[in-house]
Design an enzyme around this catalytic site. Structure first.
Site, PDB file in Angstrom:
ATOM      1  N   ASN A  49     -22.104 -13.953 -10.058  1.00 44.13           N
ATOM      2  CA  ASN A  49     -21.379 -14.927  -9.249  1.00 44.13           C
ATOM      3  C   ASN A  49     -21.346 -14.449  -7.788  1.00 44.13           C
ATOM      4  OD1 ASN A  49     -20.385 -16.115 -11.850  1.00 44.13           O
ATOM      5  ND2 ASN A  49     -19.200 -14.228 -11.873  1.00 44.13           N
ATOM      6  N   GLU A  92     -27.126  -6.728 -10.299  1.00 46.32           N
ATOM      7  CA  GLU A  92     -26.318  -7.888  -9.909  1.00 46.32           C
ATOM      8  C   GLU A  92     -26.292  -8.064  -8.395  1.00 46.32           C
ATOM      9  OE1 GLU A  92     -25.615  -9.842 -12.264  1.00 46.32           O
ATOM     10  OE2 GLU A  92     -26.142  -8.370 -13.796  1.00 46.32           O
ATOM     11  N   MET A  96     -22.473 -10.657 -14.592  1.00 49.47           N
ATOM     12  CA  MET A  96     -22.853 -11.975 -14.087  1.00 49.47           C
ATOM     13  C   MET A  96     -22.719 -11.972 -12.574  1.00 49.47           C
ATOM     14  SD  MET A  96     -23.921 -15.004 -14.416  1.00 49.47           S
ATOM     15  CE  MET A  96     -24.127 -16.118 -13.029  1.00 49.47           C
ATOM     16  N   GLU A 102     -23.050 -19.409 -16.139  1.00 49.44           N
ATOM     17  CA  GLU A 102     -24.487 -19.428 -16.404  1.00 49.44           C
ATOM     18  C   GLU A 102     -24.718 -19.558 -17.910  1.00 49.44           C
ATOM     19  OE1 GLU A 102     -28.323 -17.106 -14.621  1.00 49.44           O
ATOM     20  OE2 GLU A 102     -26.810 -15.869 -15.593  1.00 49.44           O
TER      21      GLU A 102
END
Length: 779
Positions: free
Chosen positions: A239, A271, A237, A104
């Site tokens: 993912n 997240e 992050m 990202e």
């Protein structure tokens, strides 16, 4: 018109050489030549329909001469694992490293040739060939593992349709703790760190169940990895199925202290919320980044408040999210929550207090306007309608309006598509309450009018209205009590011409926080005198609730740093009194509040730092929340004599949680040469690159130290900023560092940044310079 159906990717790694060979099959339908993003990759061969096909490489693009085409295009390519913090890179630890990825916003193109755009969703089939002593992690579970010569082939199951920025690959000597169930929760760390994995895994299980219940949609993948990366520029992050974290944003146990546990919980919850908001339903383009980040931020606090009601998370939301957003949205260098994005550099600058904090605060305001259950139904309907696809902001507004019957589509665009927010001036005139709105600014005001979902209590009666005019009057009769912006639920500030009816009201802690936060902003903007501000401050000086107490601690600590001669007595009076009130609290929130107060007082009062710093001898046995103020006190009082002892503890600490406390304490020293020597550890590898940007904040308390740090930063600016190349992180850190660092040298600082522009960080730098101008009024 083009559609990417799938990527089938085989990667053969030379782990020691940090290179890989790739074979990729792209299933595509296109009306013209296929153009793929590819940055830093060497394209070796391309074929379509079993035949070689011409291609050209130009400006990080590969143009493949397919013409109108439907079928498979195969590419052979090679890539390198970089010494950076984005794309595919190596993350070092203890003389070793793992290979990891961070894509990202637009860094997947540094890993594979692809259409690196969030709207081009596709499935991914991944095969990774590595040495047999390495583990491999990706978004999906393994489908097959087999020997192939002296290497091992790891074959992963196909992903659902998803955007390229959500793809993940990790290779290294990972250790894993597995929590069976559906989905399976797996915590992965580098060797020796699993001792702090159990608590995050347990929290993740609870969060997923709660989100499934709230959204009415199951988590879509069979597993989720929570991966602690030893060197990671961002906090975490999302993912899909393979979430990466800084170690300090994931790992915690019962000895960590509430500050660390709460941070890990909030980041994990954030997240995991993205697995629905962002992953299952993705924005069409980065101008709608808030659809990802605002919702993940809002939902993380909502779910934590439900599961841990004694944590007082909506109060923390005001401190963590609303406060920064109100500050950054009150200066010229702001932007709408949804704003036009044209380039990768612009994308990176969007990850800021507006996209996170303001967007989340507007969602809180809209939920209050439409009702909690109506809001929930609107969100569930939106996710079901667009799952595995892409959406825009207006899709969400329409869903919320449909489920609530409220005019959301009329109100939301006014807050999402326009920058800034209003200030409501309130005065009482002969039985009438007169409200007037204007756009609030630290440096200058505007004349815009916003549709404000107004909530207020007058003489015990609650009034709700939409104020969409500049002036509004309410007949109230005699005025006894008054409270505008209940629970600080609206994203606006309130300036009272007479505070006495407000002081007579039974204000909640959120409303006390709002009054304090508003009046400090009015002081910065020159709208009230210090005497007027002091009237509010002194009214809450002896408060016994942590929310107004920590807000006052933040304000008075900042004022002390600005001018200790002018504001020092007031700051010391408050902190000494409140430290006595909170030092024996045994509850988690109480211990964290004491930690904040004691840290501040240790910087201001050498006698206190001497007393508290003496506990450093028993540091390992201290409560987790007491370690930080004790380390700061020891560093402040002992000065250079503390450095060797603290560095030894820093070097021998196993977890980043402990190392960071020591690092921040060393940078809190009042001795300039100590601080710049510690900062320079980033060049020897003793300080992680991920830590340098935010570590600068700890160096700005003492004027003499600021002088030395400014000289250090000028000398090393290019080198330090280069560590965050490809991200907007350094600029966001500078927006918080520059205001104090630049005091007394405003012209020099402005000129330096004018001559040394940072293309991914320009907005953050401008924000810092503008806040510096406002803060300099208080010198």
């Amino acid at each position: 018109m083009m559609r990417i159906k799938s990527y089938d990717i085989t990667l053969d790694f030379d782990f020691n050489g940090l290179t890989y060979q790739g074979l990729e099959t792209v299933s595509v339908e296109t009306e013209d030549d296929l153009v793929l993003d590819a940055q830093g990759l060497e394209i070796l061969e391309v074929e379509a329909s079993g035949k070689p096909i011409p291609f050209g490489v130009e400006k990080d693009k590969v143009r493949i001469r397919t013409g109108k085409f439907s079928g498979e295009v195969k590419l052979k390519f090679s890539g390198k694992v970089k010494d950076s913090l984005v794309g595919i890179y190596k993350a070092p630890y203890d003389g070793k490293y793992v290979i990891t990825t961070q894509f990202e916003a637009t860094h997947a193109r540094k890993f594979i040739p692809c259409v690196d755009h969030p709207a081009y969703k596709a499935t991914f089939k991944l095969r990774v060939i590595v040495n047999d002593w390495l583990k491999v992690i990706s978004n999906m579970p393994l489908e097959d593992v087999r020997k192939e010569g002296d290497k091992v082939v790891h074959v992963f199951k196909d992903t659902p349709p998803m955007s390229t920025y959500l793809l993940y690959l990790g290779i290294g000597e990972f250790e894993e703790m597995r929590n069976p169930g559906l989905p399976e929760i797996i915590v992965a760390t580098v060797p020796g760190k699993l001792a702090k994995a159990s608590l995050p895994a347990s929290m993740a299980r609870d969060f997923i169940r709660s989100y499934e219940e709230y959204f009415g949609i199951k988590y879509q993948l069979p597993k989720v990895h929570l991966i602690a990366i030893p060197e990671f520029a961002y906090g975490a992050m999302e993912n899909w199925g393979a979430i990466t974290f800084r170690e300090t944003a994931l790992l915690a146990d019962e000895r960590s202290g509430f500050s660390q546990i709460r941070r890990a919980a909030e980041v994990i919850a954030h997240e995991l919320a993205h697995q629905w908001f962002g992953n299952l339903v993705t924005m069409k383009w980065w101008n709608d980044l808030w659809l990802n980040e605002s919702f993940a931020t809002f939902m993380s606090y909502k779910i934590l408040d439900k599961l841990y009601p004694d944590w007082y998370m909506w109060g923390e939301f005001l401190r963590d999210e609303t406060a920064g957003a109100l500050l950054k949205d009150s200066i010229p260098t702001t932007h709408p929550i949804e704003t036009e994005v044209k380039s990768p550099e612009e994308v990176e600058q969007m990850f800021d207090d507006i996209s996170y904090g303001k967007g989340a605060s507007i969602l809180r305001m809209i939920e209050g306007f439409v009702g909690e259950e109506e809001f929930r139904r609107g969100i569930s309907s939106y996710l079901n309608e667009f799952k595995f696809g892409n959406a825009e902001g207006r899709d969400l507004w329409e869903s919320l309006e449909r489920e609530s019957g409220k005019p959301v589509s009329r109100i939301m665009p006014e807050w999402i598509l326009r920058p800034g927010y209003p200030m409501v001036s309130v005065e009482y005139d002969g039985g009438k309450l007169v409200l007037t709105q204007s756009r609030f600014g630290l440096l200058s005001d505007g004349q815009e009018v916003y549709p404000i979902p107004l909530t207020m209590e007058v003489n015990g009666k609650i009034i709700r209205d939409v104020m969409d005019t500049r002036r509004k009057e309410f007949e109230v009769g005699a005025l006894n009590t008054l409270n505008v912006n209940l629970r600080k639920g609206g994203f606006y500030r309130v300036l009272y011409r007479d505070l006495e009816p407000v002081f007579r009201s039974n204000l909640t802690p959120e409303e006390q926080w709002g009054l304090l936060n508003d009046y400090f902003a009015f002081l910065l903007a020159g709208k009230v005198t210090f005497e007027e501000y002091s009237k509010v401050l002194r009214h809450f000086m002896t408060s016994d609730h942590h929310l107004p107490v920590t807000e006052l601690a933040d304000q008075l600590s900042l004022l002390y740093a600005v001018n200790s001669g002018k504001y020092g007595n007031l700051a010391l009076q408050f902190h000494r009194e409140q430290v006595r009130r909170w030092e024996n609290r045994s509850d988690m929130v109480g211990k964290r509040t004491f930690s904040i107060l004691a840290t501040n007082l240790a910087r201001m009062d050498l006698n206190y730092s001497k007393t508290l710093g003496a506990k450093f001898q028993e540091y390992e046995n201290l409560d987790g929340d007491l370690k930080a103020p004790v380390a700061v006190a020891y560093s402040v009082f002992e000065g250079p004599k503390a450095v060797d002892v603290m560095l030894e503890k820093y070097r021998t600490s196993k977890f980043d949680e402990d190392r960071l406390k020591i690092l921040q304490a060393l940078l809190s020293s009042r001795y300039p040469h100590t601080v710049v020597n510690v900062l320079s550890m980033v060049f020897t590898g003793e300080m992680k690159r991920q830590d340098i940007a935010r570590s600068l904040e700890y160096t700005t308390f003492y004027p003499d130290v600021r002088d030395a740090v400014w000289e250090w930063l000028k000398i090393h600016f290019e080198r330090v900023s280069g560590m965050y190349s490809g991200t907007g992180i350094f600029g966001r850190a500078l927006s918080d560092v520059i205001p104090l660092l630049g005091l007394g040298r405003e012209t020099e600082v402005e000129e330096f940044f004018r001559k040394n522009p940072l293309k991914e960080n320009e907005r953050g730098v401008r924000q810092g310079l503008e806040i510096m101008k406002a803060l300099s009024r208080l010198k």
